[in-house]
Enzyme design. Structure first.
Site, PDB file in Angstrom:
ATOM      1  N   TYR A 142       0.823  -1.209   0.000  1.00 27.35           N
ATOM      2  CA  TYR A 142       0.000   0.000   0.000  1.00 27.35           C
ATOM      3  C   TYR A 142       0.859   1.262   0.000  1.00 27.35           C
ATOM      4  O   TYR A 142       0.425   2.312  -0.454  1.00 27.35           O
ATOM      5  CB  TYR A 142      -0.893   0.038   1.249  1.00 27.35           C
ATOM      6  N   LYS A 190       3.244 -15.255   2.850  1.00 26.53           N
ATOM      7  CA  LYS A 190       3.430 -15.999   1.601  1.00 26.53           C
ATOM      8  C   LYS A 190       4.939 -16.210   1.469  1.00 26.53           C
ATOM      9  O   LYS A 190       5.574 -15.811   0.481  1.00 26.53           O
ATOM     10  CB  LYS A 190       2.822 -15.191   0.436  1.00 26.53           C
ATOM     11  N   ASP A 222      -2.835 -18.219   1.071  1.00 27.51           N
ATOM     12  CA  ASP A 222      -3.837 -18.943   0.276  1.00 27.51           C
ATOM     13  C   ASP A 222      -4.504 -20.025   1.123  1.00 27.51           C
ATOM     14  O   ASP A 222      -5.724 -20.215   1.086  1.00 27.51           O
ATOM     15  CB  ASP A 222      -3.220 -19.512  -1.019  1.00 27.51           C
ATOM     16  N   ASP A 246      -6.354  -6.973   4.413  1.00 30.38           N
ATOM     17  CA  ASP A 246      -7.487  -6.324   3.750  1.00 30.38           C
ATOM     18  C   ASP A 246      -8.400  -7.381   3.136  1.00 30.38           C
ATOM     19  O   ASP A 246      -9.615  -7.389   3.336  1.00 30.38           O
ATOM     20  CB  ASP A 246      -6.968  -5.373   2.660  1.00 30.38           C
ATOM     21  N   ASP A 250     -12.361  -9.060   4.626  1.00 29.74           N
ATOM     22  CA  ASP A 250     -13.628  -9.037   3.874  1.00 29.74           C
ATOM     23  C   ASP A 250     -14.185 -10.454   3.807  1.00 29.74           C
ATOM     24  O   ASP A 250     -15.379 -10.687   3.979  1.00 29.74           O
ATOM     25  CB  ASP A 250     -13.409  -8.522   2.429  1.00 29.74           C
TER      26      ASP A 250
HETATM   27  C1  IPM Z   1     -10.374  -1.057   4.106  1.00 30.46           C
HETATM   28  C2  IPM Z   1     -10.620  -0.496   2.731  1.00 30.46           C
HETATM   29  C3  IPM Z   1      -9.447   0.386   2.332  1.00 30.46           C
HETATM   30  C4  IPM Z   1      -8.210  -0.482   2.316  1.00 30.46           C
HETATM   31  C5  IPM Z   1      -9.616   1.120   1.001  1.00 30.46           C
HETATM   32  C6  IPM Z   1     -10.870   1.938   0.956  1.00 30.46           C
HETATM   33  C7  IPM Z   1      -8.419   1.964   0.675  1.00 30.46           C
HETATM   34  O1  IPM Z   1     -10.831  -1.516   1.815  1.00 30.46           O
HETATM   35  O2  IPM Z   1     -10.246  -0.259   5.056  1.00 30.46           O
HETATM   36  O3  IPM Z   1     -10.322  -2.273   4.249  1.00 30.46           O
HETATM   37  O4  IPM Z   1      -7.930  -1.146   1.304  1.00 30.46           O
HETATM   38  O5  IPM Z   1      -7.499  -0.486   3.304  1.00 30.46           O
HETATM   39 MN    MN Z   2     -10.902  -3.508   2.670  1.00 30.88          MN
END
Ligand code: IPM
Ligand code: MN
Length: 356
Positions: A142, A190, A222, A246, A250
């Site tokens: 990032y 990884k 993975d 990240d 999710d």
């Molecule tokens: C998160 C979001 C952010 C990230 C984006 C919006 C930049 O997805 O906070 O998880 O990737 O960190």
């Molecule tokens: Mn995210």
């Protein structure tokens, strides 16, 4: 206690969900006799539109001057669909993380009894799942440089960088939480492919020796992606680099039944930030339909982590559980039953707190 918070609602559904979390925060402050002051500032696409900068200096100054930041979401289709845009809303969030030194993003993954049957995973797999993902937040791909495109535009590159120091502080944090929990740390990397991951593993293997009471395991990302779905209950504290964290969180939010349920705390050197893990959901903006619970639960984390006020955080959790048990929930988790508005869910929770 005096509580001074900065409120950064951001874009899309941000203002709606943050309004509810702020009402809940006010109700808690009143109930427990705290003196709350709050001030709003712009961030993200709305800040680009207003002043050309997604994290303006005035916003940063307010964050630095506050005890905690309540954050909504950033992002707008206007920029998502324009890969050539020079200034992007996401840069605001990244700049905030970097400038506030928020190197750790803590994402607790727990289940809610009333949502278990809505998980796409089998109930017996998810029931009782309870782990904490600690995502490194100010390093890795990032932030690594160089990043860019070749002059002729036919090649693009990002760079993943980690220092021993960055890895060490986040792994130590993971151990400190594991000691308070079930004493297990899973280091996700990884290392079979990436040099940065091999450094992670090397540093972790050194630190492991200092925490003999904690079981440490190493897992390729993975494989971790698979195990989160296959056997989520095996995890206690998971620690990983920025981008893996990240993606995995999710994925992990599915366990809770909805992405709209997962809160997070970003902590580090300066003021901590509390935000839902979901995005700005522009399709729902202004419709009063978004799920405010991840943001309200982020406010609970704010009381617990930033102010060390456990009973206050606990009452928010209790109120959220009660709202779900009463089926006062938004459409994303309402299945076939009645769906309530964002503001109705927030108001129900405020009323619950006041009546307590
Ligand atoms: C998160 C979001 C952010 C990230 C984006 C919006 C930049 O997805 O906070 O998880 O990737 O960190
Ligand atoms: Mn995210």
């Amino acid at each position: 206690m005096k509580l001074k918070i900065a409120v950064l609602a951001g874009d899309g559904i941000g203002p709606e969900i943050v309004a509810q979390a702020l009402n809940v925060t006010k109700a808690i402050a009143k109930k427990f006799g705290h003196k709350l002051s709050h001030q709003a500032a712009i961030v993200g696409a709305c800040a680009i539109d207003a002043v050309g900068d997604p994290y303006p200096e005035a916003t940063h100054a307010l964050c630095m001057d506050s005890d905690a930041v309540l954050f909504g979401a950033i992002g707008s289709p206007k920029y998502d669909n324009d890969p050539s845009a020079k200034v992007r809303p996401e840069q605001g969030l990244l700049a905030m993380r970097k400038k506030l030194g928020l190197y750790a993003n803590i994402r607790p993954v727990t289940t809610f009894p009333s949502l278990i049957h809505q998980s796409p995973l089998r109930a017996d797999l998810v029931e009782g799942a309870d782990f904490m993902c600690i995502r490194e937040l100010t390093g890795g791909i990032y932030f690594g440089r160089p990043q860019g495109r070749s002059e002729d535009g036919t090649t693009a590159y990002d760079t993943c960088v980690y220092t021993v120091e960055e890895i060490e502080r986040i792994i130590r944090l993971a151990y400190s939480y594991a000691l308070k929990r079930n004493k297990k740390v899973t280091v996700v990397d990884k290392a079979n492919v990436l040099c940065t991951s091999r450094l992670w593993r090397q540093v972790a293997q050194q630190l492991e020796k200092e925490y003999p009471e904690v079981t440490t395991e190493y897992m390729f990302v993975d494989n971790a992606a698979m195990q989160i779905i296959q056997w989520p209950k095996r995890f206690d504290v998971m620690v990983t680099e920025n981008m893996f964290g990240d993606i995995l969180t999710d994925e992990a939010s599915v366990i809770t039944g909805s992405l709209g349920m997962l809160p997070s705390a970003s902590i580090g050197i300066h003021t901590s930030v509390f935000e839902p893990i979901h995005g700005s959901y522009p399709q729902a903006a202004g419709k009063d339909i978004a799920n405010p619970l991840a943001t309200i639960l982020s406010a609970a984390l704010m009381f617990e982590y930033a102010f060390n006020l456990q009973a206050e955080g606990q009452l928010i959790r209790e109120a959220v559980d009660a709202s779900m048990a009463a089926k006062v929930i938004t459409e994303d988790i309402a299945e076939s039953g009645k769906a309530y508005k964002t503001s109705e869910v927030g108001q129900w929770i405020v009323d619950y707190i006041q009546k307590k």
